[in-house]
Design an enzyme around this catalytic site. Structure first.
Site, PDB file in Angstrom:
ATOM      1  N   HIS A 120       0.791  -1.169   0.077  1.00 45.23           N
ATOM      2  CA  HIS A 120       0.134   0.013  -0.181  1.00 45.23           C
ATOM      3  C   HIS A 120       0.793   1.293   0.093  1.00 45.23           C
ATOM      4  CE1 HIS A 120       0.312   1.931   3.971  1.00 45.23           C
ATOM      5  NE2 HIS A 120       0.784   0.991   4.233  1.00 45.23           N
ATOM      6  N   CYS A 121       0.252   2.295  -0.290  1.00 49.05           N
ATOM      7  CA  CYS A 121       0.662   3.842  -0.115  1.00 49.05           C
ATOM      8  C   CYS A 121      -0.456   4.574   0.140  1.00 49.05           C
ATOM      9  CB  CYS A 121       1.516   4.009  -1.473  1.00 49.05           C
ATOM     10  SG  CYS A 121       0.621   4.105  -2.840  1.00 49.05           S
ATOM     11  N   ALA A 122      -0.394   6.025  -0.193  1.00 49.92           N
ATOM     12  CA  ALA A 122      -1.620   6.657   0.511  1.00 49.92           C
ATOM     13  C   ALA A 122      -2.868   6.278  -0.454  1.00 49.92           C
ATOM     14  CB  ALA A 122      -1.342   8.305   0.251  1.00 49.92           C
ATOM     15  N   SER A 128       2.684   2.077  -4.743  1.00 52.20           N
ATOM     16  CA  SER A 128       2.334   0.462  -4.261  1.00 52.20           C
ATOM     17  C   SER A 128       2.369  -0.311  -5.728  1.00 52.20           C
ATOM     18  CB  SER A 128       1.305   0.657  -3.445  1.00 52.20           C
ATOM     19  OG  SER A 128       0.190   1.019  -3.932  1.00 52.20           O
TER      20      SER A 128
END
Length: 181
Positions: A120-122, A128
């Site tokens: 994940h990322c934001a 990601s």
């Protein structure tokens, strides 16, 4: 010439990649399974330990480690989840490529043990997604365009231009090494 997956062995231009990326649906879920037991998600799902537990997530790769609102850590997830942080900025000038091989290796080793991995990322569309594309290219031998199409079957992604350039370079490097074998 086709590659081992029957895809194209020619790395597409950034313009061609953008055309492919803009196509199809343009909305994302908080989380999507893009490969067996490999999920791409955003911050809201990454911060929901109960949801991750219900999904059976055993490994978390945070592609925005240490960034505002993406503070994830081994302490946050506890002993039942293995945490790996990649301190990436979603900026075209950020060198994400140095994380392609170490992250792909961690994902590969986890999936080999029947683990369930969240990357994940934001927002779950650039950092990601780029790391998951690199994994598919390095360990599943997909060409870049084929990897993008594979992930897009399940999730809308949009790596920034800099990450796409770095993925193109990886694509060319992998084609050269497979051609020499």
């Amino acid at each position: 010439p086709p590659d081992s997956n029957g895809g194209s062995a020619v790395t597409p231009s950034l313009k061609e990649l953008h055309k492919v990326l803009y196509g199809g649906k343009r909305f994302g879920n908080h989380l999507d399974e893009v490969w067996p037991n490999l999920f791409v998600g955003d911050l809201s799902v990454a911060n929901d330990r109960y949801a991750l537990w219900k999904l059976g997530i055993t490994h978390v790769v945070n592609a925005a480690h240490g960034r505002t609102y993406c503070q994830g850590s081994q302490d946050f997830y506890g002993p039942s989840v293995e945490y790996y942080g990649v301190p990436a900025d979603d900026s075209p000038t950020f060198d994400l490529s140095r994380y392609f091989f170490p992250t792909a290796e961690r994902i590969h080793n986890a999936l080999d043990t029947d683990a369930r991995v969240l990357v994940h990322c934001a927002v779950g569309v650039s950092r990601s997604a780029s790391l998951v594309l690199a994994y598919l290219m390095i360990h599943q031998h997909y060409a870049l365009l084929d990897a993008i199409n594979k992930v897009k079957e399940c999730r809308w992604i949009f790596p920034n231009k800099g990450f796409l350039r770095q993925l193109c370079a990886l694509d060319e490097k992998l084609h050269k090494s497979s051609a020499q074998q």
